[in-house]
Design a protein around this motif. Structure first.
Motif, mmCIF file in Angstrom:
data_model
loop_
_atom_site.group_PDB
_atom_site.id
_atom_site.type_symbol
_atom_site.label_atom_id
_atom_site.label_comp_id
_atom_site.label_asym_id
_atom_site.label_seq_id
_atom_site.Cartn_x
_atom_site.Cartn_y
_atom_site.Cartn_z
ATOM 1 N N GLU A 1 -9.795 94.028 108.696
ATOM 2 C CA GLU A 1 -10.903 93.157 108.670
ATOM 3 C C GLU A 1 -10.309 92.008 107.974
ATOM 4 O OE1 GLU A 1 -13.392 90.573 108.696
ATOM 5 O OE2 GLU A 1 -13.592 92.727 109.453
ATOM 6 N N THR A 2 -9.604 90.713 108.148
ATOM 7 C CA THR A 2 -9.303 89.636 107.862
ATOM 8 C C THR A 2 -9.860 88.151 107.910
ATOM 9 O OG1 THR A 2 -8.846 88.429 109.813
ATOM 10 C CG2 THR A 2 -7.178 89.684 108.890
ATOM 11 N N LYS A 3 -11.291 88.534 107.363
ATOM 12 C CA LYS A 3 -12.945 87.301 107.182
ATOM 13 C C LYS A 3 -12.890 86.800 105.872
ATOM 14 C CE LYS A 3 -15.435 88.826 111.551
ATOM 15 N NZ LYS A 3 -16.863 88.901 111.836
ATOM 16 N N GLY A 4 -12.593 85.878 105.575
ATOM 17 C CA GLY A 4 -13.385 85.449 104.564
ATOM 18 C C GLY A 4 -12.078 85.059 103.439
ATOM 19 N N PHE A 5 -11.038 86.016 103.984
ATOM 20 C CA PHE A 5 -9.456 85.208 103.124
ATOM 21 C C PHE A 5 -8.890 83.864 102.769
ATOM 22 C CE2 PHE A 5 -8.455 90.316 104.104
ATOM 23 C CZ PHE A 5 -8.296 89.996 102.958
ATOM 24 N N ARG A 6 -8.852 83.326 101.810
ATOM 25 C CA ARG A 6 -8.749 81.730 102.152
ATOM 26 C C ARG A 6 -6.860 81.374 102.260
ATOM 27 N NH1 ARG A 6 -7.294 78.230 96.255
ATOM 28 N NH2 ARG A 6 -7.120 76.495 96.624
ATOM 29 N N ARG A 7 -6.875 80.562 102.917
ATOM 30 C CA ARG A 7 -5.926 80.382 103.695
ATOM 31 C C ARG A 7 -5.281 78.618 103.544
ATOM 32 N NH1 ARG A 7 -5.250 83.169 109.694
ATOM 33 N NH2 ARG A 7 -6.485 85.206 109.515
ATOM 34 N N ARG A 8 -3.732 78.654 102.582
ATOM 35 C CA ARG A 8 -3.696 77.881 102.615
ATOM 36 C C ARG A 8 -1.834 77.074 103.439
ATOM 37 N NH1 ARG A 8 -3.286 79.012 96.385
ATOM 38 N NH2 ARG A 8 -2.570 80.698 96.708
ATOM 39 N N PRO A 9 -1.711 76.001 102.892
ATOM 40 C CA PRO A 9 -0.572 75.841 103.976
ATOM 41 C C PRO A 9 1.093 76.030 102.860
ATOM 42 C CG PRO A 9 -1.628 73.532 103.142
ATOM 43 C CD PRO A 9 -2.537 74.488 103.088
ATOM 44 N N VAL A 10 0.796 76.253 102.240
ATOM 45 C CA VAL A 10 1.672 76.013 100.787
ATOM 46 C C VAL A 10 1.066 76.971 99.931
ATOM 47 C CG1 VAL A 10 2.915 74.935 99.652
ATOM 48 C CG2 VAL A 10 2.537 73.959 101.136
ATOM 49 N N LEU A 11 1.853 77.727 98.916
ATOM 50 C CA LEU A 11 1.813 78.773 97.629
ATOM 51 C C LEU A 11 2.773 78.070 96.352
ATOM 52 C CD1 LEU A 11 0.248 80.967 96.958
ATOM 53 C CD2 LEU A 11 2.165 82.546 97.931
ATOM 54 N N PRO A 12 1.793 77.598 96.085
ATOM 55 C CA PRO A 12 2.656 76.636 94.752
ATOM 56 C C PRO A 12 2.908 78.146 93.772
ATOM 57 C CG PRO A 12 1.157 75.734 94.850
ATOM 58 C CD PRO A 12 0.522 76.719 95.844
ATOM 59 N N MET A 13 4.134 78.189 93.037
ATOM 60 C CA MET A 13 5.195 78.918 92.519
ATOM 61 C C MET A 13 4.084 78.635 90.449
ATOM 62 S SD MET A 13 7.638 80.769 91.931
ATOM 63 C CE MET A 13 8.411 81.052 90.658
ATOM 64 N N GLY A 14 3.311 77.412 90.491
ATOM 65 C CA GLY A 14 2.264 77.397 89.701
ATOM 66 C C GLY A 14 2.907 76.609 88.218
ATOM 67 N N ILE A 15 4.433 76.655 88.534
ATOM 68 C CA ILE A 15 5.005 75.709 87.016
ATOM 69 C C ILE A 15 5.931 74.659 87.855
ATOM 70 C CG2 ILE A 15 7.674 76.144 86.458
ATOM 71 C CD1 ILE A 15 7.393 79.305 86.627
ATOM 72 N N HIS A 16 5.237 73.489 87.276
ATOM 73 C CA HIS A 16 6.194 72.060 87.210
ATOM 74 C C HIS A 16 7.374 71.901 87.455
ATOM 75 C CE1 HIS A 16 4.699 67.735 87.592
ATOM 76 N NE2 HIS A 16 6.500 68.063 86.537
ATOM 77 N N ALA A 17 8.126 72.166 86.711
ATOM 78 C CA ALA A 17 9.826 72.172 86.313
ATOM 79 C C ALA A 17 9.630 73.632 88.033
ATOM 80 C CB ALA A 17 10.009 73.413 85.342
ATOM 81 N N ILE A 18 9.373 74.133 88.811
ATOM 82 C CA ILE A 18 10.318 73.940 90.425
ATOM 83 C C ILE A 18 9.200 73.490 91.230
ATOM 84 C CG2 ILE A 18 10.478 76.391 91.410
ATOM 85 C CD1 ILE A 18 10.292 78.063 89.176
ATOM 86 N N ASP A 19 8.182 73.428 90.662
ATOM 87 C CA ASP A 19 7.147 73.172 91.734
ATOM 88 C C ASP A 19 7.532 71.465 92.602
ATOM 89 O OD1 ASP A 19 6.081 75.388 92.524
ATOM 90 O OD2 ASP A 19 4.183 74.938 91.561
ATOM 91 N N THR A 20 7.529 71.278 91.640
ATOM 92 C CA THR A 20 8.229 69.129 91.518
ATOM 93 C C THR A 20 9.894 69.106 92.469
ATOM 94 O OG1 THR A 20 9.221 69.457 89.365
ATOM 95 C CG2 THR A 20 7.198 68.122 89.948
ATOM 96 N N ARG A 21 10.641 70.332 92.338
ATOM 97 C CA ARG A 21 11.447 70.807 92.770
ATOM 98 C C ARG A 21 11.650 70.861 94.129
ATOM 99 N NH1 ARG A 21 16.188 71.852 88.171
ATOM 100 N NH2 ARG A 21 14.027 73.518 87.089
ATOM 101 N N LEU A 22 10.645 71.446 94.608
ATOM 102 C CA LEU A 22 10.448 72.136 96.587
ATOM 103 C C LEU A 22 10.437 71.257 96.699
ATOM 104 C CD1 LEU A 22 9.256 75.642 94.966
ATOM 105 C CD2 LEU A 22 10.613 75.430 96.026
ATOM 106 N N ALA A 23 10.740 71.891 97.827
ATOM 107 C CA ALA A 23 10.351 69.825 99.204
ATOM 108 C C ALA A 23 9.338 70.056 99.711
ATOM 109 C CB ALA A 23 11.339 70.004 100.510
ATOM 110 N N ASN A 24 8.194 70.659 99.462
ATOM 111 C CA ASN A 24 6.724 71.663 100.259
ATOM 112 C C ASN A 24 6.364 71.649 99.381
ATOM 113 O OD1 ASN A 24 7.543 70.869 103.033
ATOM 114 N ND2 ASN A 24 8.786 72.315 102.278
ATOM 115 N N GLY A 25 6.046 71.415 97.237
ATOM 116 C CA GLY A 25 5.635 71.544 96.069
ATOM 117 C C GLY A 25 5.364 72.801 96.637
ATOM 118 N N GLY A 26 5.708 74.502 97.269
ATOM 119 C CA GLY A 26 5.648 75.315 96.988
ATOM 120 C C GLY A 26 6.754 76.203 97.925
ATOM 121 N N PHE A 27 5.725 77.286 97.878
ATOM 122 C CA PHE A 27 6.739 77.925 99.564
ATOM 123 C C PHE A 27 5.661 77.787 100.208
ATOM 124 C CE2 PHE A 27 7.909 80.942 95.628
ATOM 125 C CZ PHE A 27 9.211 80.748 96.329
ATOM 126 N N ARG A 28 5.989 77.215 101.705
ATOM 127 C CA ARG A 28 5.215 77.446 102.586
ATOM 128 C C ARG A 28 5.078 78.757 103.836
ATOM 129 N NH1 ARG A 28 9.050 74.401 107.406
ATOM 130 N NH2 ARG A 28 7.439 75.112 108.641
#
Length: 250
Positions: A18-45
Motif C-alpha cells: 500500500e503506497t498511498k499517502g507517501f510524500r514523493r520528492r525529486p531530491v532527498l537533501p542530506m540536511g547539511i548545508h556544507a554537503i547539500d550546497t556541493r551536491l549538483a542536485n542539492g541532495g540525493f536524486r
C-alpha cells in the motif's frame, strides 16, 4: 541469470504494498548545508543510482557504509527493499539509523547477477521508497540498467560495492551511478568535560564522483535515530574564513 521463481515471488510481494499517502520528492537533501550546497542536485536524486563503498575492508568501515545507506533509506518515503548476499545485516543497528524493521522487505540473492536483477525489478515497481543491494562486481552495463530502471520514478537505488580483497578498490570500475561515495570510520565525538566513554560515531564521507559536480570530502557525525547525519560541533561553531564554504548545518 536470476531464478524466475524468485522474481515471481518478489512481484507478488510488491503487488501487495500500500503506497498511498507517501510524500514523493525529486531530491532527498542530506540536511547539511556544507554537503547539500556541493551536491549538483542539492541532495540525493531519488530517481537515480548511488554507489557506496567502505573506505577500507575493515569491519568498522563496512558497518559505517551500511549505516550510511540505512540512514538515507530511512528518510525516503516508503517501504525499503534490501537485497542481501549473506546473513550479516544487523537489524537493531539499522533501526538505530532510523530504518525500522516494519519498513523493510528482505530478499536474498544467490549471486551478484540475481541481486542486480532483483534490484531492477524493485525499481521498476515504483511502489518502494528505496532499493538497496550489495555486490562485489557491477559493470557499466549492470549499473546502467539500474539507472534506467530508477529514472522516471521516486525510488532511490543504493548499491554497496564490497571489497573483494583488502587492497582492492570497490569503485575501480566505471559506473552509471549519479554519485559514488566512500565512507570511513573516524574518531568518535569526545564526551563533554572529563566524562569517560565513547561519544557519537563519526564518519569521513568522500564523494569521489558525481554527475555535474566536483568531488569533495566532509567529516560528519553518524546517523541518528531519524537517519540524519550532522556536522561535528567544532565545525558548526567555526567562523567562516573568506572564500570558504559555509560549514553550518542547515
Amino acid at each position: 541469470m536470476a531464478d524466475p521463481a524468485v522474481l515471481k515471488q518478489l512481484r507478488e510481494t510488491l503487488q501487495g504494498l500500500e503506497t498511498k499517502g507517501f510524500r514523493r520528492r525529486p531530491v532527498l537533501p542530506m540536511g547539511i548545508h556544507a554537503i547539500d550546497t556541493r551536491l549538483a542536485n542539492g541532495g540525493f536524486r531519488l530517481d537515480a543510482l548511488h554507489e557506496i563503498a567502505a573506505g577500507t575492508a575493515d569491519l568498522a568501515d563496512d558497518c559505517a557504509a551500511t549505516l550510511f545507506m540505512a540512514g538515507i533509506a530511512a528518510r525516503a518515503w516508503g517501504p525499503v527493499l534490501w537485497v542481501v548476499r549473506r546473513h550479516d545485516l544487523f537489524a537493531p543497528g539499522v533501526s538505530q539509523s532510523g530504518l525500522s524493521a516494519g519498513r523493510l522487505i528482505y530478499a536474498e540473492a544467490a549471486d551478484d547477477a540475481e541481486m542486480l536483477a532483483i534490484m531492477e525489478e524493485g525499481l521498476r515497481h515504483r511502489g518502494l521508497g528505496a532499493v538497496i543491494g550489495e555486490a562485489k562486481r557491477a559493470d557499466m552495463t549492470a549499473t546502467r540498467r539500474l539507472q534506467l530502471a530508477a529514472e522516471g520514478g521516486r525510488t532511490i537505488a543504493l548499491l554497496m560495492m564490497r571489497h573483494i580483497r583488502e587492497t582492492s578498490d570497490p569503485l575501480r570500475l566505471p559506473s552509471a551511478a549519479i554519485t559514488r561515495w566512500r565512507v570511513t570510520s573516524a574518531p568518535s565525538t569526545p564526551l563533554p568535560g572529563t566524562v569517560p566513554g565513547v561519544g557519537r560515531a563519526r564518519w569521513m564521507l568522500d564523494l569521489v564522483r558525481q554527475k555535474g559536480g566536483e568531488p569533495f570530502s566532509q567529516l560528519v557525525e553518524a546517523c541518528d535515530e531519524t537517519g540524519r547525519c550532522a556536522l561535528p560541533a567544532a565545525l558548526v561553531d567555526r567562523s567562516v574564513a573568506p572564500g570558504r564554504a559555509n560549514l553550518r548545518a542547515a
